[in-house]
Design an enzyme around this catalytic site. Structure first.
Site, PDB file in Angstrom:
ATOM      1  N   ASP A 180     -41.911 -57.180  -2.127  1.00 49.96           N
ATOM      2  CA  ASP A 180     -40.724 -57.884  -2.795  1.00 49.96           C
ATOM      3  C   ASP A 180     -39.776 -56.669  -2.606  1.00 49.96           C
ATOM      4  O   ASP A 180     -39.810 -55.835  -3.485  1.00 49.96           O
ATOM      5  CB  ASP A 180     -41.055 -58.758  -3.935  1.00 49.96           C
ATOM      6  CG  ASP A 180     -39.810 -59.404  -4.372  1.00 49.96           C
ATOM      7  OD1 ASP A 180     -38.661 -59.127  -4.250  1.00 49.96           O
ATOM      8  OD2 ASP A 180     -40.128 -60.272  -5.188  1.00 49.96           O
ATOM      9  N   VAL A 181     -38.583 -56.895  -1.865  1.00 50.23           N
ATOM     10  CA  VAL A 181     -37.588 -55.982  -1.913  1.00 50.23           C
ATOM     11  C   VAL A 181     -36.710 -55.847  -3.194  1.00 50.23           C
ATOM     12  O   VAL A 181     -36.210 -54.699  -3.451  1.00 50.23           O
ATOM     13  CB  VAL A 181     -36.655 -56.155  -0.802  1.00 50.23           C
ATOM     14  CG1 VAL A 181     -37.492 -56.265   0.660  1.00 50.23           C
ATOM     15  CG2 VAL A 181     -35.965 -57.436  -0.858  1.00 50.23           C
ATOM     16  N   THR A 184     -34.942 -71.961  11.269  1.00 46.83           N
ATOM     17  CA  THR A 184     -35.912 -70.976  10.310  1.00 46.83           C
ATOM     18  C   THR A 184     -36.507 -71.698   9.264  1.00 46.83           C
ATOM     19  O   THR A 184     -36.114 -72.883   9.171  1.00 46.83           O
ATOM     20  CB  THR A 184     -35.559 -69.743  10.093  1.00 46.83           C
ATOM     21  OG1 THR A 184     -34.470 -69.649   9.180  1.00 46.83           O
ATOM     22  CG2 THR A 184     -35.091 -68.812  11.369  1.00 46.83           C
ATOM     23  N   LYS A 200     -23.681 -62.326   2.335  1.00 48.12           N
ATOM     24  CA  LYS A 200     -23.434 -61.991   3.792  1.00 48.12           C
ATOM     25  C   LYS A 200     -22.183 -60.979   4.063  1.00 48.12           C
ATOM     26  O   LYS A 200     -22.114 -60.086   4.776  1.00 48.12           O
ATOM     27  CB  LYS A 200     -23.559 -62.936   4.563  1.00 48.12           C
ATOM     28  CG  LYS A 200     -24.852 -63.551   4.434  1.00 48.12           C
ATOM     29  CD  LYS A 200     -25.933 -62.767   5.198  1.00 48.12           C
ATOM     30  CE  LYS A 200     -27.242 -62.978   4.601  1.00 48.12           C
ATOM     31  NZ  LYS A 200     -28.391 -62.226   5.299  1.00 48.12           N
ATOM     32  N   TYR A 236     -24.326 -67.660  -0.861  1.00 43.35           N
ATOM     33  CA  TYR A 236     -24.746 -66.933   0.320  1.00 43.35           C
ATOM     34  C   TYR A 236     -23.874 -66.488   1.142  1.00 43.35           C
ATOM     35  O   TYR A 236     -24.052 -65.289   1.707  1.00 43.35           O
ATOM     36  CB  TYR A 236     -25.759 -68.191   1.247  1.00 43.35           C
ATOM     37  CG  TYR A 236     -26.471 -67.756   2.524  1.00 43.35           C
ATOM     38  CD1 TYR A 236     -27.450 -67.149   2.430  1.00 43.35           C
ATOM     39  CD2 TYR A 236     -25.690 -67.778   3.731  1.00 43.35           C
ATOM     40  CE1 TYR A 236     -28.045 -66.575   3.563  1.00 43.35           C
ATOM     41  CE2 TYR A 236     -26.162 -67.368   4.882  1.00 43.35           C
ATOM     42  CZ  TYR A 236     -27.422 -66.733   4.920  1.00 43.35           C
ATOM     43  OH  TYR A 236     -27.912 -66.327   6.195  1.00 43.35           O
ATOM     44  N   ILE A 243     -36.513 -64.925  11.933  1.00 43.85           N
ATOM     45  CA  ILE A 243     -35.900 -63.900  12.719  1.00 43.85           C
ATOM     46  C   ILE A 243     -36.667 -62.786  12.395  1.00 43.85           C
ATOM     47  O   ILE A 243     -36.890 -62.037  13.326  1.00 43.85           O
ATOM     48  CB  ILE A 243     -34.428 -63.902  12.323  1.00 43.85           C
ATOM     49  CG1 ILE A 243     -33.655 -64.988  12.763  1.00 43.85           C
ATOM     50  CG2 ILE A 243     -33.868 -62.655  13.204  1.00 43.85           C
ATOM     51  CD1 ILE A 243     -32.271 -65.094  12.287  1.00 43.85           C
TER      52      ILE A 243
HETATM   53  N1  LIG Z   1     -31.577 -68.808  10.361  1.00 46.66           N
HETATM   54  C1  LIG Z   1     -30.206 -68.582  10.685  1.00 46.66           C
HETATM   55  O1  LIG Z   1     -29.393 -69.519  10.929  1.00 46.66           O
HETATM   56  C2  LIG Z   1     -29.527 -67.224  10.219  1.00 46.66           C
HETATM   57  C3  LIG Z   1     -28.031 -67.245  10.419  1.00 46.66           C
HETATM   58  C4  LIG Z   1     -27.626 -66.196  10.148  1.00 46.66           C
HETATM   59  C5  LIG Z   1     -28.173 -65.082   9.229  1.00 46.66           C
HETATM   60  N2  LIG Z   1     -29.634 -65.075   9.106  1.00 46.66           N
HETATM   61  C6  LIG Z   1     -30.141 -64.088   8.216  1.00 46.66           C
HETATM   62  O2  LIG Z   1     -31.351 -63.583   9.022  1.00 46.66           O
HETATM   63  C7  LIG Z   1     -32.304 -63.298   7.960  1.00 46.66           C
HETATM   64  C8  LIG Z   1     -33.700 -63.761   8.267  1.00 46.66           C
HETATM   65  O3  LIG Z   1     -33.670 -65.233   7.663  1.00 46.66           O
HETATM   66  P1  LIG Z   1     -34.418 -66.513   8.575  1.00 46.66           P
HETATM   67  O4  LIG Z   1     -33.323 -67.313   9.010  1.00 46.66           O
HETATM   68  O5  LIG Z   1     -35.275 -65.825   9.425  1.00 46.66           O
HETATM   69  O6  LIG Z   1     -35.141 -66.996   7.240  1.00 46.66           O
HETATM   70  P2  LIG Z   1     -36.709 -66.821   6.880  1.00 46.66           P
HETATM   71  O7  LIG Z   1     -37.499 -67.511   8.154  1.00 46.66           O
HETATM   72  O8  LIG Z   1     -36.668 -67.649   5.698  1.00 46.66           O
HETATM   73  O9  LIG Z   1     -36.826 -65.445   6.755  1.00 46.66           O
HETATM   74  C9  LIG Z   1     -36.384 -64.809   5.643  1.00 46.66           C
HETATM   75  C10 LIG Z   1     -37.685 -63.829   5.183  1.00 46.66           C
HETATM   76  O10 LIG Z   1     -37.301 -63.090   4.068  1.00 46.66           O
HETATM   77  C11 LIG Z   1     -38.390 -62.932   2.976  1.00 46.66           C
HETATM   78  N3  LIG Z   1     -38.158 -62.708   1.746  1.00 46.66           N
HETATM   79  C12 LIG Z   1     -37.195 -63.462   1.018  1.00 46.66           C
HETATM   80  N4  LIG Z   1     -37.070 -62.841  -0.255  1.00 46.66           N
HETATM   81  C13 LIG Z   1     -37.664 -61.699  -0.055  1.00 46.66           C
HETATM   82  C14 LIG Z   1     -37.780 -60.590  -1.144  1.00 46.66           C
HETATM   83  N5  LIG Z   1     -37.318 -60.502  -2.049  1.00 46.66           N
HETATM   84  N6  LIG Z   1     -38.598 -59.603  -0.737  1.00 46.66           N
HETATM   85  C15 LIG Z   1     -39.117 -59.411   0.726  1.00 46.66           C
HETATM   86  N7  LIG Z   1     -39.105 -60.541   1.521  1.00 46.66           N
HETATM   87  C16 LIG Z   1     -38.207 -61.556   1.188  1.00 46.66           C
HETATM   88  C17 LIG Z   1     -39.052 -64.488   3.146  1.00 46.66           C
HETATM   89  O11 LIG Z   1     -40.570 -64.520   2.991  1.00 46.66           O
HETATM   90  P3  LIG Z   1     -41.164 -64.486   1.380  1.00 46.66           P
HETATM   91  O12 LIG Z   1     -40.361 -65.794   0.641  1.00 46.66           O
HETATM   92  O13 LIG Z   1     -42.717 -64.662   1.758  1.00 46.66           O
HETATM   93  O14 LIG Z   1     -40.854 -63.139   1.119  1.00 46.66           O
HETATM   94  C18 LIG Z   1     -39.026 -64.633   4.884  1.00 46.66           C
HETATM   95  O15 LIG Z   1     -39.871 -64.587   5.393  1.00 46.66           O
HETATM   96  C19 LIG Z   1     -31.518 -63.443   6.466  1.00 46.66           C
HETATM   97  O16 LIG Z   1     -31.001 -62.158   5.955  1.00 46.66           O
HETATM   98  C20 LIG Z   1     -30.837 -64.553   7.056  1.00 46.66           C
HETATM   99  O17 LIG Z   1     -29.905 -64.713   5.696  1.00 46.66           O
HETATM  100  C21 LIG Z   1     -30.145 -66.271   9.307  1.00 46.66           C
END
Ligand SMILES: NC(=O)c1ccc[n+]([C@@H]2O[C@H](COP(=O)([O-])OP(=O)(O)OC[C@H]3O[C@@H](n4cnc5c(N)ncnc54)[C@H](OP(=O)(O)O)[C@@H]3O)[C@@H](O)[C@H]2O)c1
Length: 252
Positions: free
Chosen positions: A59-60, A185, A154, A150, A19
């Site tokens: 890293d956040v 994702t 959230k 998780y 995302i």
């Molecule tokens: N996919 C869904 O269905 C869904 C639904 C509801 C909400 N969300 C939310 O949407 C957001 C994006 O998630 P996504 O689904 O797109 O998953 P994703 O592709 O895994 O993206 C999450 C990103 O966060 C980075 N990350 C993780 N820990 C980090 C840290 N400590 N510092 C900096 N970067 C960090 C990861 O990369 P690195 O590991 O390289 O740092 C990754 O690129 C998340 O908050 C997730 O909870 C997703």
């Protein structure tokens, strides 16, 4: 009146995939000066290369990294109009098997790091009457057994959105939260929970639970992020963008 996204300076954490990557692509495509962050340098660099964003890997959960992300965005965009907190991790398991370290880690990346980063960004955002966007989840309204850690992170994000909107509103800073439904994702794969094929099959099955009969795309979520960044009289809003998954439709 909605603001123009073109020319805005936006920091997107977690922009190396999923995302966050969709948010970077959409906003950069509309002419924003985007700074993209995430821990894997090669992923962040690839997204920056493809979209014209500025890469600032980090890293956040690490104080120096948070500071350098904000500094990079301010330098790249000549200030800061928005922070989009897409960084996040999945941690799930039966309650008896959860570990203190696992819980601390998921709260550090999903809640504590983003809150502290928001604090660093706030003075810059106040100068531009900017915006902060968090991501909640359908996990706060539909129960996924075994996903309590998780869901708890959230729930925290969705709740703190209102408190921060109240706190920062007098300085002109808006705070919003997008609550997505299912989007394929790599969040589960990065957590070691499943492989790509299993994640895709699971998302297809979950797609049927959405009122619209399918999972969403990163760009469909990014559209909501764009709205929250540009809508001048919207703050404290929790914007559900979930294809109707959160309705909890039952056939009985
Ligand atoms: N996919 C869904 O269905 C869904 C639904 C509801 C909400 N969300 C939310 O949407 C957001 C994006 O998630 P996504 O689904 O797109 O998953 P994703 O592709 O895994 O993206 C999450 C990103 O966060 C980075 N990350 C993780 N820990 C980090 C840290 N400590 N510092 C900096 N970067 C960090 C990861 O990369 P690195 O590991 O390289 O740092 C990754 O690129 C998340 O908050 C997730 O909870 C997703």
């Amino acid at each position: 009146m909605a603001r123009e996204i073109a020319g805005m300076s936006v920091l997107v954490t977690g922009g190396g995939s999923g995302i966050g990557e969709g948010v970077v692509a959409r906003l950069a495509g509309l002419g924003a000066r985007v700074t993209v962050s995430g821990r894997r340098e090669h992923r962040v660099a690839a997204v920056a290369e493809r979209t014209g964003a500025r890469a600032a890997a980090g890293d956040v959960t690490v104080p120096d990294d948070r500071r350098s992300m904000v500094d990079a965005a301010v330098e790249h965009g000549g200030g800061l109009d928005a922070v989009v907190h897409a960084a996040g991790n999945m941690y799930r398991g039966p309650i008896e098997e959860l570990t203190r370290q696992g819980l601390q880690d998921v709260f550090a990346s999903n809640v504590i790091g983003p809150m502290l980063l928001t604090g660093l960004a706030a003075p810059h955002l106040a100068e531009r009457r900017g915006a902060v966007v968090f991501f909640g989840s359908v996990h706060t309204v539909r129960a996924f057994p075994g996903a309590s850690p998780y869901a708890a992170t959230k729930g925290a994000l969705e709740t703190l959105t209102g408190a921060l909107a109240a706190e920062l509103g007098p300085r002109g800073v808006r705070v919003g939260c997008v609550r997505p439904g299912g989007v394929l994702t790599e969040i589960n794969q990065r957590a070691g929970l499943m492989d790509d094929a299993t994640a895709a099959a699971r998302m297809t099955a979950l797609g049927a639970e959405h009122a619209l009969g399918r999972a969403g795309t990163p760009d469909e979520v990014a559209e909501a992020v764009q709205y929250l960044i540009t809508a001048e009289w919207v703050t404290g809003a929790l914007l559900t963008v979930d294809g109707g998954l959160g309705l909890g439709i039952t056939g009985a």
